[in-house]
Write a protein that holds these residues in place. Structure first.
Motif, PDB file in Angstrom:
ATOM      1  N   ASN A 183       0.836  -1.204   0.000  1.00 41.82           N
ATOM      2  CA  ASN A 183       0.000   0.000   0.000  1.00 41.82           C
ATOM      3  C   ASN A 183       0.871   1.255   0.000  1.00 41.82           C
ATOM      4  N   LEU A 184       1.874   1.277   0.888  1.00 37.72           N
ATOM      5  CA  LEU A 184       2.756   2.442   0.975  1.00 37.72           C
ATOM      6  C   LEU A 184       3.529   2.652  -0.328  1.00 37.72           C
ATOM      7  N   LEU A 185       3.992   1.571  -0.929  1.00 35.01           N
ATOM      8  CA  LEU A 185       4.729   1.687  -2.181  1.00 35.01           C
ATOM      9  C   LEU A 185       3.827   2.210  -3.297  1.00 35.01           C
ATOM     10  N   SER A 186       2.546   1.813  -3.278  1.00 35.19           N
ATOM     11  CA  SER A 186       1.602   2.332  -4.275  1.00 35.19           C
ATOM     12  C   SER A 186       1.419   3.835  -4.122  1.00 35.19           C
ATOM     13  N   VAL A 187       1.384   4.301  -2.875  1.00 39.15           N
ATOM     14  CA  VAL A 187       1.284   5.748  -2.640  1.00 39.15           C
ATOM     15  C   VAL A 187       2.503   6.454  -3.222  1.00 39.15           C
ATOM     16  N   ILE A 188       3.685   5.919  -2.958  1.00 38.49           N
ATOM     17  CA  ILE A 188       4.927   6.549  -3.441  1.00 38.49           C
ATOM     18  C   ILE A 188       4.951   6.580  -4.962  1.00 38.49           C
ATOM     19  N   LEU A 189       4.665   5.431  -5.609  1.00 39.85           N
ATOM     20  CA  LEU A 189       4.702   5.359  -7.064  1.00 39.85           C
ATOM     21  C   LEU A 189       3.623   6.247  -7.681  1.00 39.85           C
ATOM     22  N   GLY A 190       2.426   6.246  -7.062  1.00 40.83           N
ATOM     23  CA  GLY A 190       1.348   7.057  -7.598  1.00 40.83           C
ATOM     24  C   GLY A 190       1.628   8.539  -7.479  1.00 40.83           C
ATOM     25  N   ALA A 191       2.143   8.962  -6.324  1.00 42.33           N
ATOM     26  CA  ALA A 191       2.444  10.381  -6.125  1.00 42.33           C
ATOM     27  C   ALA A 191       3.548  10.846  -7.073  1.00 42.33           C
ATOM     28  N   VAL A 199     -12.535   2.582  -3.899  1.00 45.85           N
ATOM     29  CA  VAL A 199     -12.694   2.254  -2.488  1.00 45.85           C
ATOM     30  C   VAL A 199     -11.366   1.751  -1.936  1.00 45.85           C
ATOM     31  N   ASP A 200     -10.870   2.362  -0.879  1.00 48.34           N
ATOM     32  CA  ASP A 200      -9.647   1.901  -0.210  1.00 48.34           C
ATOM     33  C   ASP A 200      -9.630   2.481   1.203  1.00 48.34           C
ATOM     34  N   ASP A 201      -9.250   1.658   2.188  1.00 45.84           N
ATOM     35  CA  ASP A 201      -9.245   2.130   3.575  1.00 45.84           C
ATOM     36  C   ASP A 201      -7.971   2.885   3.930  1.00 45.84           C
ATOM     37  N   GLU A 202      -7.028   3.003   3.001  1.00 46.37           N
ATOM     38  CA  GLU A 202      -5.798   3.769   3.219  1.00 46.37           C
ATOM     39  C   GLU A 202      -5.986   5.155   2.598  1.00 46.37           C
ATOM     40  N   PRO A 203      -6.214   6.216   3.421  1.00 41.72           N
ATOM     41  CA  PRO A 203      -6.559   7.534   2.862  1.00 41.72           C
ATOM     42  C   PRO A 203      -5.539   8.065   1.867  1.00 41.72           C
ATOM     43  N   SER A 204      -4.252   7.911   2.159  1.00 40.20           N
ATOM     44  CA  SER A 204      -3.221   8.445   1.259  1.00 40.20           C
ATOM     45  C   SER A 204      -3.287   7.771  -0.098  1.00 40.20           C
ATOM     46  N   LEU A 205      -3.439   6.448  -0.095  1.00 37.07           N
ATOM     47  CA  LEU A 205      -3.497   5.718  -1.356  1.00 37.07           C
ATOM     48  C   LEU A 205      -4.782   6.059  -2.113  1.00 37.07           C
ATOM     49  N   LEU A 206      -5.880   6.208  -1.394  1.00 42.33           N
ATOM     50  CA  LEU A 206      -7.150   6.570  -2.031  1.00 42.33           C
ATOM     51  C   LEU A 206      -7.019   7.916  -2.744  1.00 42.33           C
ATOM     52  N   ARG A 207      -6.400   8.866  -2.074  1.00 44.45           N
ATOM     53  CA  ARG A 207      -6.248  10.203  -2.656  1.00 44.45           C
ATOM     54  C   ARG A 207      -5.349  10.166  -3.898  1.00 44.45           C
ATOM     55  N   VAL A 208      -4.225   9.462  -3.810  1.00 47.84           N
ATOM     56  CA  VAL A 208      -3.285   9.416  -4.932  1.00 47.84           C
ATOM     57  C   VAL A 208      -3.883   8.661  -6.113  1.00 47.84           C
ATOM     58  N   ALA A 209      -4.538   7.527  -5.845  1.00 48.89           N
ATOM     59  CA  ALA A 209      -5.145   6.756  -6.933  1.00 48.89           C
ATOM     60  C   ALA A 209      -6.240   7.559  -7.626  1.00 48.89           C
ATOM     61  N   ALA A 210      -7.038   8.293  -6.841  1.00 49.81           N
ATOM     62  CA  ALA A 210      -8.080   9.132  -7.434  1.00 49.81           C
ATOM     63  C   ALA A 210      -7.467  10.195  -8.337  1.00 49.81           C
ATOM     64  N   LEU A 211      -6.367  10.808  -7.877  1.00 46.16           N
ATOM     65  CA  LEU A 211      -5.693  11.835  -8.678  1.00 46.16           C
ATOM     66  C   LEU A 211      -5.191  11.242  -9.995  1.00 46.16           C
ATOM     67  N   CYS A 212      -4.617  10.034  -9.943  1.00 47.48           N
ATOM     68  CA  CYS A 212      -4.116   9.386 -11.162  1.00 47.48           C
ATOM     69  C   CYS A 212      -5.242   9.186 -12.177  1.00 47.48           C
ATOM     70  N   LYS A 269      -0.950  -4.755  -5.915  1.00 52.45           N
ATOM     71  CA  LYS A 269      -0.166  -3.618  -5.417  1.00 52.45           C
ATOM     72  C   LYS A 269       1.270  -4.086  -5.185  1.00 52.45           C
ATOM     73  N   PRO A 270       2.250  -3.193  -5.290  1.00 50.01           N
ATOM     74  CA  PRO A 270       2.100  -1.782  -5.629  1.00 50.01           C
ATOM     75  C   PRO A 270       1.896  -1.591  -7.126  1.00 50.01           C
ATOM     76  N   TYR A 271       1.054  -0.647  -7.496  1.00 54.42           N
ATOM     77  CA  TYR A 271       0.833  -0.327  -8.897  1.00 54.42           C
ATOM     78  C   TYR A 271       1.302   1.094  -9.182  1.00 54.42           C
ATOM     79  N   THR A 272       1.636   1.331 -10.432  1.00 59.69           N
ATOM     80  CA  THR A 272       2.026   2.671 -10.879  1.00 59.69           C
ATOM     81  C   THR A 272       0.805   3.353 -11.480  1.00 59.69           C
ATOM     82  N   PRO A 273       0.866   4.670 -11.708  1.00 62.74           N
ATOM     83  CA  PRO A 273      -0.259   5.331 -12.378  1.00 62.74           C
ATOM     84  C   PRO A 273      -0.600   4.699 -13.718  1.00 62.74           C
ATOM     85  N   ASP A 274       0.413   4.303 -14.493  1.00 59.21           N
ATOM     86  CA  ASP A 274       0.139   3.708 -15.808  1.00 59.21           C
ATOM     87  C   ASP A 274      -0.545   2.354 -15.680  1.00 59.21           C
TER      88      ASP A 274
END
Length: 480
Positions: free
Chosen positions: A124-132, A359-372, A454-459
């Motif tokens: 989850n944390l790595l997905s946030v990093i890659l997505g951001a 839908v994701d219970d990790e707020p940071s990942l939810l925000r970054v994935a939505a932005l992507c 996970k972890p996934y990149t924006p692409d």
């Protein structure tokens, strides 16, 4: 499997110390809970496993006990002291664990936790990093920032590789096996080796013809070979001779492997060899002689885990001053090799009508994935758990897609997806998880669900969302 008497099984179950019961062929009939707990991630001991394959150092003692003798205890690296007790004519043997190396149990318990729930959270944390990082690249493609973004992404990819290593050691990785021509797989890898090994290492291929076929996951097979070759390069300090050879072996009488025909690969260097006092420990998790250089001690443990998961065996021979040989034995596949997969077709990113329910219970990942997804042109509605998402659906929300995390407190992603399908039978569903697809208790294709690890990149997230709108038959054609 010829089972020992029921009284022996009852004895093993009742024993307070770690114990396992072996049949006359040296296979595990039963391991008590204390044994399974004590071994943790070092050895996955299951009914039907060949004991000598799990504990190669104890093969002689196992054979002696099954013949009715009482062998001396055997010290097994990464496990401890094993004692074999014969149970009499026609009754098999008892395997007892009498001691573990200091601190090993705690280390293995940590490894097991990392290979499960903590690996999920880490992904989850790595997905946030890659997505951001990907989102920043999209918003501000400034040359000065590009180098730093590449460093962030590279560090996250290294973290992801470390999680995969932990899962491979614990034999929890999901494989996608294909039948490969052994020699062709090594020739293909050899093309990239000069850059990896350096100009001062001579690479010699000694490939026996006709070539054999093996059934392996291609990416994991490359990981096995690369790990062994990097070890050889480091042992030779960047200068020497590395030989990769293939061959065959017929196994007739071994407790470590089932009888049959095996393909063999040898990786041999002419470095200084491995000191005798270190040799018993090289496959232990977290054991490394390169701590100052950033070594994790998971390379050889990972290789052993993958080879064991493939039904094979890893052997090592080394003498000080005479180099080292790692030998891999894998079951031979007698049929033809699989055709190489076709190149992937590009997936057009079309924006359908309606929002994506994310839908994701990790707020940071939810925000970054939505932005992507928003940067790709999708409208996004967010929910922090399954209950909140279901409330929105019951209130009339009609999403074009539901993309949901699987492991969430309360209503998990699978339950949400199935409930949503009763309200909206045709809605596409994309499941997101830091666990492997096999850990998700569902036949995903049968239910029409897509899966993205996970972890996934924006692409990869954007392509997975776009691919979820394609008809199932088209998706299968693209995947195969």
């Amino acid at each position: 499997m010829t089972r020992p008497p029921p009284t022996a099984e009852a004895l093993v179950t009742a024993l307070p110390q770690p114990a396992a019961l072996l049949d006359l062929a040296g296979r595990v009939v039963l391991a008590n809970a204390t044994m399974r707990s004590a071994l943790g991630g070092a050895v996955l001991i299951r009914p039907g496993e060949v004991a000598a394959r799990l504990f190669p150092a104890a093969e002689g003692a196992i054979r002696a006990a099954l013949a009715g003798q009482s062998p001396a205890p055997v010290e097994v690296a990464a496990v401890g002291l094993l004692r074999l007790v014969p149970l009499g004519a026609g009754s098999g043997a008892l395997l007892l664990l009498e001691g573990m190396a200091p601190g090993l149990g705690a280390r293995l318990e940590i490894l097991g936790r990392l290979a499960g729930g903590i690996a999920h959270d880490f992904n989850n944390l790595l997905s946030v990093i890659l997505g951001a990082a990907g989102s920043l690249r999209h918003v501000a493609p400034v040359a000065a920032a590009a180098t730093e973004l590449e460093a962030i992404e590279a560090a996250a990819e290294r973290g992801s590789a470390l999680v995969r290593q932990l899962l491979a050691f614990a034999r929890q990785q999901v494989m996608a096996p294909r039948v490969l021509d052994l020699n062709d797989s090594i020739r293909a890898l050899a093309v990239m080796l000069p850059r990896l090994l350096g100009a001062r290492i001579e690479l010699v291929l000694d490939l026996e013809e006709p070539s054999r076929r093996i059934r392996v996951d291609p990416s994991q097979w490359d990981q096995v070979l690369l790990n062994l070759m990097v070890n050889a390069r480091d042992a030779m300090k960047g200068e020497g001779r590395l030989r990769i050879a293939t061959g065959r072996r017929l196994v007739l009488d071994s407790l470590a492997l089932p009888a049959g025909r095996y393909a063999m690969v040898e990786v041999t260097d002419n470095g200084p060899g491995i000191a005798p006092e270190l040799l018993p420990h090289i496959f232990e998790p977290f054991f490394t002689t390169k701590l100052a250089q950033g070594g994790t001690g998971l390379g050889l443990a990972t290789v052993q885990g993958i080879i064991g998961q493939l039904g094979g065996q890893l052997e090592v021979e080394s003498q000080p001053g005479q180099g080292t040989t790692f030998r891999i034995l894998l079951p031979r596949h007698e049929g033809p090799a699989d055709a190489p997969p076709p190149p992937p077709r590009p997936i057009p990113v079309a924006v359908p009508v309606g929002p994506v329910l994310l839908v994701d219970d990790e707020p940071s990942l939810l925000r970054v994935a939505a932005l992507c997804l928003q940067q790709a042109g999708f409208e996004v509605v967010q929910a922090l758990d399954g209950e909140e998402a279901l409330e929105q659906l019951e209130a009339g929300l009609k999403p074009c897609l539901i993309a949901t995390d699987v492991a969430m407190p309360g209503m998990d992603g699978l339950t949400l997806a199935r409930t949503a399908r009763r309200l909206l039978p045709d809605v596409p569903v994309l499941l997101l998880s830091g666990y492997s697809a096999a850990v998700v208790d569902s036949d995903l294709a049968q239910e029409g669900f897509r899966f993205l690890a996970k972890p996934y990149t924006p692409d990869t997230l954007k392509l997975a969302v776009a691919g979820a709108f394609l008809p199932l038959a088209t998706r299968r054609d693209m995947e195969h």
